[in-house]
Each structure stands twice: as structure tokens, then as C-alpha cells.
Write a protein that holds these residues in place. Structure first.
Motif, PDB file in Angstrom:
ATOM      1  N   SER A 213       0.619  -1.229  -0.012  1.00 25.97           N
ATOM      2  CA  SER A 213       0.018   0.045   0.001  1.00 25.97           C
ATOM      3  C   SER A 213       0.857   1.427  -0.106  1.00 25.97           C
ATOM      4  O   SER A 213       0.759   2.276  -0.562  1.00 25.97           O
ATOM      5  N   ASN A 214       1.840   1.407   0.613  1.00 27.55           N
ATOM      6  CA  ASN A 214       2.906   2.454   0.675  1.00 27.55           C
ATOM      7  C   ASN A 214       3.508   2.642  -0.691  1.00 27.55           C
ATOM      8  O   ASN A 214       3.487   3.903  -1.045  1.00 27.55           O
ATOM      9  N   ALA A 215       3.909   1.357  -1.517  1.00 24.44           N
ATOM     10  CA  ALA A 215       4.348   1.539  -2.763  1.00 24.44           C
ATOM     11  C   ALA A 215       3.090   2.348  -3.726  1.00 24.44           C
ATOM     12  O   ALA A 215       3.583   3.254  -4.301  1.00 24.44           O
ATOM     13  N   LEU A 216       2.023   1.875  -3.631  1.00 26.02           N
ATOM     14  CA  LEU A 216       1.101   2.421  -4.335  1.00 26.02           C
ATOM     15  C   LEU A 216       0.681   4.013  -4.123  1.00 26.02           C
ATOM     16  O   LEU A 216       0.498   4.650  -4.890  1.00 26.02           O
ATOM     17  N   LEU A 217       0.788   4.225  -2.801  1.00 25.12           N
ATOM     18  CA  LEU A 217       0.524   5.704  -2.447  1.00 25.12           C
ATOM     19  C   LEU A 217       1.572   6.620  -2.958  1.00 25.12           C
ATOM     20  O   LEU A 217       1.585   7.574  -3.271  1.00 25.12           O
ATOM     21  N   GLN A 218       2.952   5.875  -2.817  1.00 28.83           N
ATOM     22  CA  GLN A 218       4.079   6.748  -3.405  1.00 28.83           C
ATOM     23  C   GLN A 218       4.098   7.045  -4.816  1.00 28.83           C
ATOM     24  O   GLN A 218       4.173   8.081  -5.305  1.00 28.83           O
ATOM     25  N   ASP A 219       3.860   5.814  -5.458  1.00 27.48           N
ATOM     26  CA  ASP A 219       3.707   6.041  -7.042  1.00 27.48           C
ATOM     27  C   ASP A 219       3.266   4.718  -7.639  1.00 27.48           C
ATOM     28  O   ASP A 219       3.852   3.647  -7.500  1.00 27.48           O
ATOM     29  N   SER A 220       1.969   4.652  -7.959  1.00 26.57           N
ATOM     30  CA  SER A 220       1.185   3.450  -8.279  1.00 26.57           C
ATOM     31  C   SER A 220       1.788   2.792  -9.427  1.00 26.57           C
ATOM     32  O   SER A 220       1.589   1.667  -9.940  1.00 26.57           O
ATOM     33  N   ARG A 221       2.876   3.481 -10.353  1.00 27.15           N
ATOM     34  CA  ARG A 221       3.370   2.939 -11.461  1.00 27.15           C
ATOM     35  C   ARG A 221       4.259   1.824 -11.062  1.00 27.15           C
ATOM     36  O   ARG A 221       4.806   1.100 -11.824  1.00 27.15           O
ATOM     37  N   THR A 222       4.713   1.657  -9.913  1.00 25.25           N
ATOM     38  CA  THR A 222       5.748   0.530  -9.536  1.00 25.25           C
ATOM     39  C   THR A 222       4.734  -0.727  -9.477  1.00 25.25           C
ATOM     40  O   THR A 222       5.444  -1.670  -9.343  1.00 25.25           O
ATOM     41  N   PHE A 223       3.588  -0.760  -9.583  1.00 26.98           N
ATOM     42  CA  PHE A 223       2.666  -2.054  -9.591  1.00 26.98           C
ATOM     43  C   PHE A 223       3.081  -2.651 -10.741  1.00 26.98           C
ATOM     44  O   PHE A 223       2.833  -2.393 -11.976  1.00 26.98           O
ATOM     45  N   SER A 224       3.556  -3.885 -10.532  1.00 23.82           N
ATOM     46  CA  SER A 224       4.063  -4.928 -11.654  1.00 23.82           C
ATOM     47  C   SER A 224       4.015  -6.297 -11.123  1.00 23.82           C
ATOM     48  O   SER A 224       4.322  -6.640 -10.050  1.00 23.82           O
ATOM     49  N   ILE A 225       3.748  -7.229 -11.897  1.00 24.51           N
ATOM     50  CA  ILE A 225       3.731  -8.651 -11.665  1.00 24.51           C
ATOM     51  C   ILE A 225       4.395  -9.354 -12.363  1.00 24.51           C
ATOM     52  O   ILE A 225       4.016  -9.495 -13.713  1.00 24.51           O
ATOM     53  N   ALA A 226       5.367 -10.188 -12.001  1.00 27.43           N
ATOM     54  CA  ALA A 226       5.863 -11.351 -12.648  1.00 27.43           C
ATOM     55  C   ALA A 226       5.584 -12.528 -12.365  1.00 27.43           C
ATOM     56  O   ALA A 226       5.960 -13.809 -13.018  1.00 27.43           O
ATOM     57  N   ASP A 227       5.207 -12.610 -11.030  1.00 28.60           N
ATOM     58  CA  ASP A 227       4.797 -14.214 -10.263  1.00 28.60           C
ATOM     59  C   ASP A 227       3.509 -14.392 -10.794  1.00 28.60           C
ATOM     60  O   ASP A 227       2.626 -13.993 -10.445  1.00 28.60           O
ATOM     61  N   LYS A 228       3.294 -15.562 -11.330  1.00 30.12           N
ATOM     62  CA  LYS A 228       1.919 -16.131 -11.796  1.00 30.12           C
ATOM     63  C   LYS A 228       1.100 -16.356 -10.655  1.00 30.12           C
ATOM     64  O   LYS A 228       0.088 -16.531 -10.672  1.00 30.12           O
ATOM     65  N   GLU A 229       1.808 -16.661  -9.409  1.00 28.14           N
ATOM     66  CA  GLU A 229       1.123 -16.984  -8.426  1.00 28.14           C
ATOM     67  C   GLU A 229       0.857 -15.602  -7.188  1.00 28.14           C
ATOM     68  O   GLU A 229       0.582 -15.806  -6.281  1.00 28.14           O
TER      69      GLU A 229
END
Length: 525
Positions: A213-229
Motif C-alpha cells: 500500500s505504501n508503494a501505491l501511495l508513493q507511485d502506483s506505477r511501481t505496480f508490476s507482477i511477474a509471479d504467476k502466483e
């Protein structure tokens, strides 16, 4: 979603009280009635209907669930619970509750009203089953960027080369946000499940939800998913932290505001603080995923609104309590970050112009009332950008968006339309001033400003001036953001701008246009 027609359906059922404009007033009336009779299932069910009409699914769920507890054979209460579950993105629960609503209706000799209910519930169950099947076919979006090309990795050497003081760079904000995201992933990946006599137990690290949540509040562009799980792991982490902190997993903002003071009085801050934090952070995460990974923006807005209500309430109630006691979520900057995310979600629908405009002005007024000075400590650079400069940029860009939308509704080339377009251009240009030149948002805001000026028909020199700024900013921006998630659409947009710049410069050079010649879009096609 079933709720856009909730007012019509309720009216069709004979609940004439529930016309859309009366939902808020009716909600208050039922609240007052419940103060005198808090064991009345009908009152809870009717208040749940009001909440559904207002798109407040958490509130509706809480009341409908209470109604079913008080009267387990109350079909309408089960239907409200089903509708609330659907709004919260819980398809399995929605299906189960629609089935229960049908099951408690008489099997035979139905009255006309009961027959109508049965037909409606059957149709809603069919819809819920179809949506569940569709969601199972739809895989969540995986945002994958090659590690070496990611903005956060490209930003690290930029930070090392910045002059002192060098806070005005997007490198700080994306690196800081990424550190929070990585911490969340590390905590999540350490969670372990093990068998116990009653089922499955787990042990792990708390703090994963805080990191995300801190990451999204700081800059939501950091949202990235490489893990299929990722989503399975995230859900396990969320359940683990909800259980460990005894947070309010299904409660609404009203429930939290009623229960938290009682827990504080009985158990103190050490028990109350983490429960409040996980509840609010869980809503933020749920809202972000609802608005970015599914088309259900209304549900996202409800989660964001619930978080904002609890945060605003807590900031006021515990204004004299040290942050070390009440926790970081009750700092004004945290609330500001949630408001920014909510405005982003509203922008996706493009149908909340008045509310977006008010929210943007609220951000501007909020920051003006407590201005933040550029820090001298490099450790605070990211925080300053995230919660002072970027919110101002977002607010002014939203003002530009609203003014442009207003202009589009007015007669083309009318004085009112042209005035709004120029005001929109000014707002976008101002937004760009608050964003570091090495951020892709800087050139994007300048592009929108140019677009508005072009639609308003503006002097060639004015158009070239802003296109020159875009031209100068593109190579600077690409040092960090060349391979961002928005790069394909952004680069196509900027390439078109540069083609128009080339054409304008050629026309000015060969005398086809003069500096004061008014240019419109048709002339550059």
C-alpha cells in the motif's frame, strides 16, 4: 454490476421511498429508527437498500448480513446481501446468497409479489453465474517489465549523478516506491502454510500489506507482477495479516468507527493500531485492484471512500495522539495519497466531472493550508514529491481535464468553449511545472496543454513554444521512463506532436505561416 438500476428496481418492488435522490435521506431515517429498535431485520434490510442505491457496498453488506442474522428466512435480506457481495467483487458469495434468497421463498402458492421476487432473483443468479464464468476466463493483467529496463532500475544511476540538492527528479519517487513494493513481495513470499488438526495454519511476516500500500501511495506505477502466483500469495498474506491483527475484514467504515474506540478503551493502541492499519490498507489495495484489474470502478470508489471516511474521522478524533501511538495512516499525507488514488479511479469513468473538480480543488487547498518545503535530507525527497508536488500536479491536470470536457459539451468555437479550452491548457501547463522534467508525466501534461491550445485555435508561435518544451523533455524523460507501461501509447502521442512541430517550423521558415497566424487542428492534418 446491478446497482446502476437499483433505484428503478426498488421502485418497481413498491419501495417508493427509495427514489435515487432520496437514498441519503432515507438512510438517515432508517439509522434513526434503528436507534430505537436495533433488532428489526426490516430496518437493516431497508438501510442496506439505501446503501446499494448510493453504491456503498460495504455498508450494504454489513446491514444485509445483520438482517439475515436476525431473520434467516427473510428473502429480501438475502437478496440485498447478494447484491452487496456482487458489488464488492465476491462472485461466489453473490451466487450463494442469491440461491439462499430463492430457497427461503415459498415453493408453491406464491403471491404475485413473491412470484416477482422469484423471477428477479432467478435472473440475478443467472447473471452472477455468467459473470463468475467470465471472470474465470479472464486472467488478471500481468504487468511485466524486463528488470534492466524498468524505470526503478534505470533511476538508480540517475540518483547517483544528481547535483546537490537534487530532489527534483522522478528517480527519487519511483525508487522509493519500488523499495516498498519489494518489501511487500519479500514478506509475502516468506508466508508458509502447515497442516493443523483443524485445517491449515500459517506463519510469516506482517508488513507485506503495508509495503504494497505504501508503494501505491508513493507511485502506483511501481505496480508490476511477474509471479504467476502473485494473487494467490497476496490473498494468503492478506488473510494472515487480517487474522493476526483482528482487523475488520467485512466491516464498513461505520462499523470500524463504532468498534475501534471500544477496542482502544479495552485493549489499548497496541491492539487497535495494527487492526485499523490493515483494515484501511486492505481497502486501498482492494480498491486499486478493482479499478485497475477489473472494470468495476464503482466498487473501487466505495473502498476508497470507506478508507477516506475512517482516516478523516481518526485524524480529527485523535489529533492530539502521537503518531507513534495511532500509526502512520492518520497522518495528513497518507490521507492525501488515498484521495489521489480515488481521483485516479474516478477519472477512469469520466463521468464524475463535478466530483473530480471538487476533489482537485480540495487537494490544492489542502496543500496550500500546510505547505511542505523541499527537504534537505535525501531520505525525504521521495516523500516530498509524492505527497506535495505530485498531488498538486494531479490536481491541476484534473482541473484541465474537467475544463476540456466542459468545453466539449459547449458549442464549438463559442466564446465559452474557447475560454474553457484555454483555461484547460493553462491548467495542464501548470501541472507540468510541478512534475520533474525527467518524468513521463511532464511531457504528457504538456501534450494535453498543446492539444487544448490547438483545439482553441492559437497563434503559431504559442504552439511552437510548447512543442519545443516537449521536444526538449522527451530525451530527458526517456532516461528513466523509456520502457514504462504507458510507453507505447505515450510514444505514439508524442511522435504525432513532433510531426506537427516539424510541419509548423517548416511553415514558419518558408513564410506560409507567420508567428501570429492563428492555427487550428485542420491546418496541421
Amino acid at each position: 454490476m446491478t446497482n446502476p438500476t437499483e433505484a428503478e428496481r426498488l421502485k418497481a418492488e413498491g419501495n417508493t421511498l427509495f427514489v435515487k435522490k432520496d437514498f441519503a435521506g432515507a438512510y438517515q431515517k432508517f439509522t434513526e429508527a434503528l436507534q430505537h429498535d436495533d433488532k428489526n431485520a426490516i430496518l437493516y434490510c431497508n438501510r442496506a437498500a439505501c446503501s446499494l442505491g448510493l453504491n456503498r457496498y460495504l455498508e450494504a453488506y454489513t446491514d444485509a448480513e445483520k438482517a439475515t442474522e436476525l431473520s434467516s428466512t427473510y428473502a429480501k435480506a438475502w437478496s440485498r446481501l447478494a447484491a452487496a457481495s456482487a458489488g464488492l467483487g465476491k462472485p461466489d458469495d453473490a451466487i450463494s446468497h442469491w440461491k439462499r434468497a430463492l430457497a427461503v421463498l415459498p415453493v408453491e402458492n406464491l403471491t404475485p409479489a413473491e412470484q416477482k421476487q422469484k423471477e428477479h432473483y432467478t435472473a440475478e443468479l443467472k447473471t452472477a453465474l455468467a459473470r463468475k464464468a467470465a471472470s474465470e476466463r479472464h486472467q488478471p493483467v500481468q504487468v511485466i517489465v524486463k528488470d534492466a529496463d524498468s524505470p526503478w532500475n534505470r533511476a538508480v544511476p540517475i540518483i547517483q549523478s544528481l547535483p546537490t540538492p537534487g530532489w527534483n527528479s522522478s528517480a527519487w519517487i519511483i525508487v522509493s516506491a519500488r523499495q516498498f513494493w519489494v518489501y511487500g513481495c519479500e514478506a509475502m513470499n516468506q508466508l508458509r502454510l502447515f497442516p493443523i488438526s483443524t485445517g491449515t495454519g500459517c506463519f510469516g511476516l506482517k508488513g507485506g500489506i503495508e509495503g504494497f500500500s505504501n508503494a501505491l501511495l508513493q507511485d502506483s506505477r511501481t505496480f508490476s507482477i511477474a509471479d504467476k502466483e502473485f494473487f494467490d500469495k497476496y490473498n494468503r498474506q492478506m488473510i494472515f495479516e487480517l487474522t493476526e491483527t483482528r482487523a475488520w475484514s467485512n466491516g464498513s467504515s461505520r462499523t470500524v468507527m463504532q468498534d475501534a474506540p471500544k477496542r482502544l478503551q479495552e485493549e489499548g493502541w497496541d491492539a487497535t493500531r495494527p487492526a485499523l492499519a490493515i483494515t484501511v490498507r486492505g481497502w486501498i489495495m482492494r480498491a486499486f485492484m478493482q479499478s485497475n484489474l477489473t472494470p468495476d470502478v464503482e466498487a473501487a470508489l466505495d473502498f476508497y471512500t470507506s478508507a477516506i471516511e475512517v482516516l478523516s474521522w481518526g485524524i480529527d478524533l485523535w489529533k492530539d495522539v502521537p503518531n507513534s501511538e495511532k500509526g502512520s495512516i492518520f497522518q495528513p499525507s497518507f490521507l492525501r495519497g488515498v484521495k489521489c488514488l480515488r481521483l485516479d479511479a474516478m477519472l477512469q469513468t469520466q463521468s464524475f466531472l463535478d466530483e473530480i473538480s471538487r476533489g482537485a480543488q480540495d487537494l490544492i487547498d489542502d496543500i496550500a493550508s500546510a505547505p511542505m518545503e523541499p527537504p534537505t535530507d535525501t531520505g525525504l525527497y521521495g516523500h516530498y514529491l509524492s505527497f506535495a508536488r505530485y498531488p498538486l500536479a494531479q490536481a491541476h491536470s484534473l482541473m484541465g481535464f474537467c475544463r476540456r470536457k466542459t468545453a466539449m459539451k459547449q458549442s464549438k468555437d463559442s466564446a465559452e468553449s474557447l475560454a474553457n479550452l484555454r483555461a484547460a491548457a493553462e491548467s495542464y501547463a501548470r501541472a507540468a511545472e510541478y512534475i520533474p522534467v525527467d518524468d513521463e508525466k511532464h511531457v504528457s501534461y504538456l501534450h494535453h496543454s498543446f492539444d487544448c491550445l490547438l483545439d482553441a485555435s492559437s497563434p503559431a508561435a504559442e504552439l511552437v513554444a510548447i512543442l519545443d518544451r516537449i521536444h526538449e523533455g522527451i530525451p530527458i524523460m526517456r532516461r528513466i521512463w523509456q520502457f514504462s507501461g504507458d510507453a507505447p501509447m505515450r510514444d505514439a502521442m508524442l511522435s504525432n506532436d513532433m510531426r506537427m512541430r516539424t510541419r509548423l517550423l517548416a511553415c514558419l521558415q518558408n513564410g506560409t505561416l507567420q508567428a501570429d497566424t492563428v492555427v487550428n487542428r485542420d491546418m496541421l492534418q
